[in-house]
Design an enzyme around this catalytic site. Structure first.
Site, short mmCIF file in Angstrom:
data_model
loop_
_atom_site.label_atom_id
_atom_site.label_comp_id
_atom_site.label_asym_id
_atom_site.label_seq_id
_atom_site.Cartn_x
_atom_site.Cartn_y
_atom_site.Cartn_z
N SER A 7 59.93 63.20 48.03
CA SER A 7 58.56 63.69 48.18
C SER A 7 58.54 65.15 48.61
O SER A 7 59.43 65.60 49.34
CB SER A 7 57.82 62.85 49.24
OG SER A 7 56.56 63.42 49.54
N TYR A 67 56.22 59.59 57.27
CA TYR A 67 56.54 59.32 55.86
C TYR A 67 57.50 60.37 55.32
O TYR A 67 58.53 60.04 54.72
CB TYR A 67 55.24 59.29 55.03
CG TYR A 67 55.48 59.44 53.55
CD1 TYR A 67 56.04 58.40 52.81
CD2 TYR A 67 55.14 60.61 52.87
CE1 TYR A 67 56.27 58.53 51.44
CE2 TYR A 67 55.35 60.75 51.52
CZ TYR A 67 55.93 59.71 50.80
OH TYR A 67 56.16 59.83 49.46
N LYS A 70 44.53 52.85 45.73
CA LYS A 70 45.18 53.58 46.82
C LYS A 70 44.27 53.96 47.97
O LYS A 70 44.73 54.45 49.00
CB LYS A 70 45.88 54.83 46.27
CG LYS A 70 47.13 54.50 45.45
CD LYS A 70 47.77 55.73 44.85
CE LYS A 70 48.39 56.65 45.87
NZ LYS A 70 49.59 56.06 46.53
#
Length: 321
Positions: free
Chosen positions: A114, A141, A178
């Protein structure tokens, strides 16, 4: 056969459809498969079997002989998740297990990293292995993703070819489930439909105008095109950025959404929520030289082209890829 983890999710389901388009139907789809809203992403997709995420590692250890390639896209992707144990289990240790099996069985691997690994961007957005240890992600994250990248780069035993893709701001069809984590384009579309206007976050920095915050927005069709390239051509292993290489403002995005919907612009500004303000990125832009130097030559959708396709071919038709 090809494994796709996170197959019922946003990127995983679009990848599954694209593999079908390439004539690949011997697919093993891995996910939780426990949410009706996500299962719609797999309607009309062709595959060999579904395996629950919690059962997959044991299955994979015993069935490496039938697997030719792994796309490990599944992860806990909520940037507001603060349960580090959960993130370590799903994003770090699970990926280590998949890597180890692939390395032992000589199976190529693409996995999802990411752009969140870059933190505030003070070290730039270069997919250079030499800076990975120095990166300081802004949320748990991003930390979980960077911890795996760091671990992968230290391994002597690796899959024969492996690619860790640093996804930037991906948008497009099949992200309907989402919620808050959906792209700004989807939120903009819904907000414009409901209210006739679009609210953007106000800038809380003097060097950026309201709506002038910049992101590298990349259309999911381009993301999948790159993954198919890596599957087909065994280029140099390593970490790769996956954006367009061109940052655009949220104001540009809002204008493109109004244009795609055929509606008059009506844009206003609200304060950035306190809970994300100190971790809010004002600029992200992928340096794409590394991938391009490996021979990738498919042009990326411009923001206007991508938003138009997403809005008119999917959102307005309530359709799935």
């Amino acid at each position: 056969m090809i494994v796709v983890t996170g197959a019922a999710g946003f990127i995983g389901s679009v990848l599954t459809g694209a593999l079908n388009d390439e004539g690949q139907e011997d697919l093993i789809l891995v996910d939780k498969f426990d949410r009706e809203d996500k299962l719609k992403n797999l309607a009309n997709k062709q595959y060999e079997m579904q395996i629950d995420r919690d059962d997959f590692i044991a299955w994979f250890k015993n069935n490496t002989d039938v697997v030719d390639f792994v796309f490990h896209i599944g992860a806990r992707t909520d940037t507001t998740e603060f349960d580090m144990d959960l993130l370590n289990r799903l994003n770090l240790n699970y990926t280590k297990d998949i890597w180890t099996i692939c390395a032992n069985a000589d199976i190529p691997l693409v996995y999802a990293s990411s752009a969140a690994t870059y933190g505030d961007g003070s070290l730039g957005y270069n997919d250079d292995h030499n800076i990975v240890e120095q990166l300081k992600p802004l949320n748990p994250y991003g930390i979980s993703k960077n911890e795996f990248d760091k671990w992968a780069l230290k391994q002597d035993k690796t899959p024969p070819f492996w690619y860790g893709l640093k996804f930037f701001n991906v948008y497009g069809p099949n992200e309907y489930h989402k919620g808050r984590m959906a792209s700004v384009i989807m939120h903009a579309f819904n907000q414009i439909n409901e209210t006739g206007g679009m609210k953007l976050f106000r800038s809380h920095r003097p060097d950026y105008a309201d709506g002038g915050q910049l992101r590298d927005f990349v259309y999911v069709k381009d993301v999948v095109e790159v993954m198919l390239f890596l599957w087909e051509y065994e280029v140099e292993s390593g970490l790769y950025n996956l954006g367009t290489g061109k940052a655009r403002t949220f104001l540009d995005l809002a204008k493109a959404t109004f244009a795609a919907m055929g509606k008059e612009e009506n844009i206003s500004f609200i304060d950035t929520p306190e809970d994300i303000r100190d971790k809010y990125q004002y600029f992200t832009e992928a340096n794409m030289k590394k991938l391009l130097d490996q021979g990738y030559a498919v042009p990326f959708y411009s923001l206007e082209e991508g938003v138009k396709d997403y809005v008119q071919e999917f959102l307005m038709k309530e359709d799935y890829y």
